[in-house]
Enzyme design. Structure first.
Site, PDB file in Angstrom:
ATOM      1  CB  SER A 296      -0.957  -0.043   1.193  1.00 27.31           C
ATOM      2  OG  SER A 296      -1.944   0.950   1.092  1.00 27.31           O
ATOM      3  CG  ASP A 307       7.625   4.961 -11.151  1.00 28.92           C
ATOM      4  OD1 ASP A 307       8.251   3.928 -11.442  1.00 28.92           O
ATOM      5  OD2 ASP A 307       6.381   4.996 -11.044  1.00 28.92           O
ATOM      6  CE  LYS A 321      -4.847  -2.316   0.816  1.00 32.24           C
ATOM      7  NZ  LYS A 321      -5.003  -0.879   0.531  1.00 32.24           N
TER       8      LYS A 321
END
Length: 565
Positions: A296, A307, A321
């Site tokens: 999460s 990223d 998740k």
């Protein structure tokens, strides 16, 4: 005349009603289906209550129906009635009213016992210790009550007090403690430190509550100590509040960067979260440790830093998740936590690994196959994929724990040995200097032998199955000598197994013992002594050129540059 008028009105109402019914059904069939099934459910409950052979408990029956309905969706959509809000509050605030201790089950006595008191919490403050068997709460005998029931009795409103009677190993008479319940705040950062090579280390356990504040303080403190790189440990961090993950990512990323986009059915469920503040440090090299229990909000932080090519991610693929939950108020003081959207990290990928909408016939679910995932790219152009959590830049092979260790833990033998060890040793060295000696391990082996310890050996089970299949297919007679030789080699030998897997068992014993003296932070220090993930993180952080290369755009091979575009 009057009769005809009434009749025409009745016909008109009937026509309007039928038209409304069919219009409702055809024009808004989904609303009709919802209303229809709610009416059916309501009727079934009434029929059961009136005619079922036994008297039903409406609360229990309807709660079962609600939970079965929500189970068909995903594990995170849950209903919390008015009298069961404590679990929800703990999830949201990372706190609860209680004594601050993990309890476990004593299989021999069939009672709950203290497993791990939290540092500076009521249980530890009054002097409760791991191994204390819980006997009575305010004079009520706890015999026959399971861990869940005992846990509920220990929790309560902050400021209330109770008497707890325990039986401590090594003591003849029970001990009694007066305990005042406090708001139990689980540690956001159970441990941080400056390691060798000026590497900082911060263990972040949750994103519930307000961990960003403590994280900032820890990081600035480490900077004062002279760290030149940082390891952020997110292993076993199950997530929490999305805003907290964004805040911590903002410490290391420029202002105005998009970190998370949520997309849901309604407009309110779709949002974009950006960094809003000036960062603390844009240059310090970062490594993020993750494992299969990193989930999460933890995946948002790890994925966002990956990223933007801001950190090297080390460890194992995360849980996956990518679902966002919000709470909705319900009648009679209830609350519903439901999944309202999916989140997407900066590259555009969603890390959700499991498709709960398409369950197998047995109700199980599986991960999305790699063949169905999509390639995305980091800011520098590195390939990353969706549909399976965050894949680390440096994957670390995890050694499987031996089968015998599972049974030693399950039978409380390691726990019991730690309890006996503490009775004999009032103090122990600091965690960084502590170790289990050969003499200590010999004592442990003697205790296991004396306990008549039994455990399943998977090789014996598989060999038995193989023999049965060989007999069924007619091969057993010809292979009988080979089977006898194999049975001899695979014969059960407890002493051999305890020696063969001594390193793993010693490590587990050391962690259990050191937590008795130095609590959770001591256990972390003990585990970090021989931590493969941390070793890989240190290796990359102490190799600046390799670190830079790993986070850079992939180089184009000469043969590819000549291809026509």
């Amino acid at each position: 005349m009057k009769y005809l008028k009434i009749r025409w009105i009745a016909v008109l109402l009937l026509v309007v009603g039928v038209s409304f019914f069919f219009g409702f059904k055809s024009g808004d069939s989904r609303s009709f289906q919802v209303a229809k099934n709610l009416d059916i459910f309501n009727s079934i409950v009434k029929e059961l209550d009136m005619f079922y052979v036994d008297t039903i408990d409406p609360n229990k029956t309807i709660r079962t129906g609600i939970e079965s309905m929500l189970y068909s969706l995903d594990p995170y959509t849950q209903y919390f009635p008015e009298d069961d809000q404590s679990e929800l509050e703990q999830m949201l605030k990372n706190s609860y009213g209680g004594i601050g201790s993990i309890i476990t089950w004593n299989t021999k006595l069939k009672r709950s016992m203290i497993a791990e008191p939290y540092e500076n919490m009521p249980a530890a403050t009054v002097g409760l210790k791991a191994g204390d068997v819980l006997m009575e709460i305010d004079g009520k005998d706890l015999a026959g009550k399971n861990n869940q029931e005992v846990s509920e009795m220990l929790r309560g409103q902050v400021g209330t007090s109770f008497k707890l009677k325990v039986q401590r190993p090594g003591k003849e008479q029970p001990l009694e403690f007066d305990i005042v319940r406090r708001s139990i705040q689980l540690p956001f950062i159970p441990y941080y430190a400056k390691l060798d090579n000026n590497i900082g280390y911060i263990n972040l356990s949750t994103f519930s509550g307000n961990p960003s504040k403590e994280f900032k303080q820890a990081f600035l403190d480490l900077k004062k100590q002279g760290i030149t790189s940082l390891v952020i440990d997110l292993r076993n961090n199950g997530g929490g509040l999305l805003d907290e993950a964004v805040e911590i990512a903002n410490f290391f990323l420029p202002r105005g960067k998009t970190l998370v986009t949520t997309k849901g059915k309604i407009k309110q469920a779709s949002n974009t979260y950006k960094t809003l503040r000036e960062p603390l440090d844009l240059e310090i090299p970062l490594a993020v440790l993750v494992n299969s229990a990193t989930a999460s909000a933890s995946e948002i932080l790890a994925g966002a830093l990956q990223d933007y090519d801001r950190a090297v991610v080390v460890g194992n693929r995360t849980f996956g998740k990518g679902l966002v939950q919000t709470t909705r108020p319900l009648p009679y003081g209830g609350t519903m936590k439901l999944t309202t959207s999916k989140y997407y990290i900066p590259s555009g990928r969603c890390v959700q690994a499991i498709d709960y909408k398409h369950r197998n016939e047995d109700g199980s679910v599986g991960r999305i196959p790699d063949s169905l995932t999509t390639v995305f790219h980091t800011a520098a152009g590195r390939e990353v994929r969706d549909g399976g959590g965050v894949t680390p830049d440096i994957a670390v092979k995890q050694d499987k724990l031996p089968n015998i260790l599972f049974y030693l833990v399950n039978d409380n033998l390691i726990f019991n040995y730690a309890t006996e060890y503490c009775l004999k040793h009032p103090t122990v060295p600091a965690p960084k200097d502590f170790k289990i000696t050969d003499a200590d391990y010999a004592d442990f082996k003697a205790m296991v032998q004396k306990a008549d310890f039994k455990y399943d050996q998977q090789t014996e089970k598989m060999l038995k199955s193989l023999k049965e299949m060989a007999e069924f297919e007619g091969y057993l007679t010809d292979a009988s000598d080979e089977f006898k030789a194999l049975e001899k080699k695979l014969s059960h030998n407890l002493n051999r197994d305890l020696d063969h897997f001594s390193k793993d068992i010693k490590d587990m014993i050391a962690v259990e013992i050191i937590k008795r003296y130095y609590y959770q932070r001591g256990g972390i220090v003990q585990q970090l002594k021989d931590d493969d993930d941390l070793k890989e993180a240190v290796k990359i952080l102490t190799a600046p050129e390799k670190y830079k290369e790993m986070l850079s755009a992939p180089s184009v091979r000469p043969d590819e540059s000549k291809k026509e575009k």
